[in-house]
Design an enzyme around this catalytic site. Structure first.
Site, PDB file in Angstrom:
ATOM      1  N   GLU A  78       7.636   5.623  -7.423  1.00 55.58           N
ATOM      2  CA  GLU A  78       6.899   5.124  -6.260  1.00 55.58           C
ATOM      3  C   GLU A  78       7.387   3.742  -5.839  1.00 55.58           C
ATOM      4  OE1 GLU A  78       5.159   6.794  -4.386  1.00 55.58           O
ATOM      5  OE2 GLU A  78       4.581   8.531  -5.572  1.00 55.58           O
ATOM      6  N   CYS A  90      -2.656  22.503  15.368  1.00 58.51           N
ATOM      7  CA  CYS A  90      -2.229  21.106  15.530  1.00 58.51           C
ATOM      8  C   CYS A  90      -2.530  20.595  16.943  1.00 58.51           C
ATOM      9  CB  CYS A  90      -0.728  20.971  15.246  1.00 58.51           C
ATOM     10  SG  CYS A  90      -0.112  19.283  15.455  1.00 58.51           S
ATOM     11  N   GLN A 110       9.488   2.307   1.221  1.00 63.00           N
ATOM     12  CA  GLN A 110      10.380   2.024   2.350  1.00 63.00           C
ATOM     13  C   GLN A 110      11.791   2.554   2.109  1.00 63.00           C
ATOM     14  OE1 GLN A 110       8.804  -0.268   5.166  1.00 63.00           O
ATOM     15  NE2 GLN A 110       7.500   1.181   4.116  1.00 63.00           N
ATOM     16  N   THR A 111      11.902   3.594   1.304  1.00 58.41           N
ATOM     17  CA  THR A 111      13.216   4.077   0.901  1.00 58.41           C
ATOM     18  C   THR A 111      13.210   5.599   0.882  1.00 58.41           C
ATOM     19  OG1 THR A 111      13.495   2.125  -0.484  1.00 58.41           O
ATOM     20  CG2 THR A 111      14.944   3.977  -0.944  1.00 58.41           C
ATOM     21  N   LEU A 147      19.935  -1.577  -3.305  1.00 58.53           N
ATOM     22  CA  LEU A 147      18.748  -0.826  -2.877  1.00 58.53           C
ATOM     23  C   LEU A 147      17.888  -1.601  -1.887  1.00 58.53           C
ATOM     24  CD1 LEU A 147      17.414   1.892  -3.271  1.00 58.53           C
ATOM     25  CD2 LEU A 147      16.180   0.984  -5.223  1.00 58.53           C
ATOM     26  N   TYR A 158      -1.064   1.743  -1.432  1.00 58.70           N
ATOM     27  CA  TYR A 158      -0.387   3.036  -1.490  1.00 58.70           C
ATOM     28  C   TYR A 158      -0.028   3.420  -2.928  1.00 58.70           C
ATOM     29  CZ  TYR A 158       3.118   6.488  -1.780  1.00 58.70           C
ATOM     30  OH  TYR A 158       3.787   7.594  -2.198  1.00 58.70           O
ATOM     31  N   ASP A 169       0.255   6.473   3.813  1.00 59.15           N
ATOM     32  CA  ASP A 169       1.587   5.932   4.078  1.00 59.15           C
ATOM     33  C   ASP A 169       2.032   6.408   5.453  1.00 59.15           C
ATOM     34  OD1 ASP A 169       2.123   8.583   3.711  1.00 59.15           O
ATOM     35  OD2 ASP A 169       3.987   8.231   2.638  1.00 59.15           O
ATOM     36  N   TRP A 181      11.268  13.077 -10.661  1.00 59.30           N
ATOM     37  CA  TRP A 181      10.008  12.479 -11.134  1.00 59.30           C
ATOM     38  C   TRP A 181       8.861  13.481 -11.052  1.00 59.30           C
ATOM     39  CZ3 TRP A 181      13.179  10.588  -7.327  1.00 59.30           C
ATOM     40  CH2 TRP A 181      12.828  10.897  -6.013  1.00 59.30           C
ATOM     41  N   ARG A 182       9.151  14.706 -10.604  1.00 56.61           N
ATOM     42  CA  ARG A 182       8.092  15.708 -10.568  1.00 56.61           C
ATOM     43  C   ARG A 182       8.119  16.618 -11.790  1.00 56.61           C
ATOM     44  NH1 ARG A 182       8.401  17.244  -4.109  1.00 56.61           N
ATOM     45  NH2 ARG A 182       7.168  15.474  -3.421  1.00 56.61           N
ATOM     46  N   CYS A 230       5.567  24.856  10.445  1.00 52.17           N
ATOM     47  CA  CYS A 230       4.401  24.144   9.925  1.00 52.17           C
ATOM     48  C   CYS A 230       3.217  25.091   9.758  1.00 52.17           C
ATOM     49  CB  CYS A 230       4.024  23.002  10.869  1.00 52.17           C
ATOM     50  SG  CYS A 230       2.562  22.081  10.333  1.00 52.17           S
ATOM     51  N   CYS A 246       7.106  17.600   9.516  1.00 58.30           N
ATOM     52  CA  CYS A 246       6.505  16.784  10.575  1.00 58.30           C
ATOM     53  C   CYS A 246       7.295  15.487  10.728  1.00 58.30           C
ATOM     54  CB  CYS A 246       5.035  16.506  10.241  1.00 58.30           C
ATOM     55  SG  CYS A 246       4.059  15.908  11.637  1.00 58.30           S
TER      56      CYS A 246
END
Length: 356
Positions: A36, A207, A41-42, A79, A119, A137, A23-24, A201, A191
């Site tokens: 999205e 941080c 939650q996936t 799913l 979101y 998120d 999707w990018r 990172c 992260c």
DNA sequence: AACACGGGGAC
DNA sequence: GTCCCAGTGTT
């Protein structure tokens, strides 16, 4: 840390380290929206094959709006969170009927559409249209709370606004899409919730959590979810190479989805219990060819709020029997009517993998 | 504000 | 077992 440097640093890191995800490939709001919704939650690894299936079957919002809900649920099977699929369909219809098939670019307009919350509205507006709206998120909570040392409890609804405002201050006003994806990608790749790879990172020098040795404490999340458990016995009723399916009621888990004949129990059923259950369902008892072992293949499903133990019992009818599910109840028929069974929309992967 | 809603993976 | 995940809708 200087705010401009945060945005520039994380976007630079993103451009060098982002995953190549389907999707990018473009900034088509349809594929951004679809991805999205699927990724709510996936995890990416779980959602990607579904995204590819949907894009192939429904390349644009118009084709999706014309689909039958059952087609969409069938592609969605396995799913989870099936209301996402139903809202996806509803939303496609509204977009075609009320928005001429064109995605709105405005955060508040997007927010009104079914299945699109804070979101997803921010994600579509920023990634699709570079609107300066921050996404908040689980990744954003984690990355920002650790880097900036924010101990506000993210279970508390009011904390959302704190992170929203901070991220809005941080985001690059002309590259909000890249910024939002960068924060989430850092959360997904570096992260981690547990055992983050801080040495890789770009913020390891600044941080707060790393320098103060408080990584395990952030983000602060106090809400605890009680888990209940229950047991469902599924009766796999077979005859003539066919399997009886029923539909769950309109409330609760897996609502309106098909499943084997089920019996929720607190104790282990014996053969008598099973036959009584069938007798009640069918207003009479068919002639049985064989009954499989009881308790032979227990499956455990761990859900957000409950653990469901599912047990499968196979009952084979004599070939002179036939049954169909019609008018929301089971009825006996002659053999020739048995093909009136509805096409199944399955409830979870076990059924998917083992029976269809 | 609390709760329900799925499923898979990491440890 | 416990925790988490690229949240939303309902009550």
């Amino acid at each position: 840390m200087q705010i401009p440097s945060f945005s520039n640093t994380i976007i630079q890191w993103y451009n060098q380290n982002k995953r190549d995800l389907p999707w990018r490939n473009n900034k088509d709001p349809y594929s951004i929206w679809l991805s999205e919704i699927i990724l709510q939650q996936t995890k990416v690894a779980q959602g990607t094959p579904y995204f590819l299936k949907f894009i192939e079957n429904f390349p644009d919002v118009l084709s999706l709006s014309k689909a039958k809900e059952e087609e969409i649920l069938r592609l969605w099977q396995g799913l989870g969170y099936y209301s996402r699929a139903r809202n996806l369909h509803k939303c496609a219809k509204i977009l075609v009927e009320e928005y001429n098939g064109i995605f709105p670019s405005d955060y508040k307009t997007l927010l009104k559409l079914p299945g699109i919350g804070k979101y997803t509205a921010a994600a579509i507006a920023s990634i699709g249209f570079d609107a300066p709206v921050p996404v908040v998120d689980g990744n954003v909570y984690r990355v920002l709370s650790r880097i900036f040392g924010m101990f506000d409890d993210i279970s508390n609804v009011s904390t959302f606004k704190l992170f929203f405002n901070l991220s809005q201050d941080l985001l690059h006003p002309k590259a909000s899409g890249a910024y939002n994806q960068a924060v989430m990608e850092l959360g997904a790749l570096i992260c981690h919730p547990v055992a983050p790879q801080c040495e890789e990172c770009p913020f390891h020098n600044q941080c707060f959590a790393l320098n103060e040795n408080k990584i395990q404490l952030l983000p602060v999340k106090t809400k605890k979810v009680k888990k209940r458990s229950k047991t469902i016995y599924y009766i796999v009723l077979k005859w003539n190479n066919q399997i009886a399916l029923t539909i769950r009621d309109q409330d609760g888990i897996w609502k309106n989805l098909y499943e084997f004949i089920s019996m929720e129990t607190t104790k282990e059923p014996d053969e008598i219990d099973l036959l009584d259950h069938l007798k009640t369902l069918f207003h009479g008892l068919p002639s049985i060819h064989s009954i499989g072992p009881i308790g032979a293949n227990m499956q455990k499903h761990i859900l957000t709020h409950r653990i469901i133990y599912a047990n499968f019992i196979e009952i084979e009818l004599n070939s002179t029997n036939a049954v169909a599910f019609k008018d929301n109840k089971f009825q006996w028929y002659g053999i020739e009517k048995a093909d009136e069974l509805p096409k199944p929309i399955l409830i979870h992967n076990y059924l998917n993998e083992h029976f269809f």
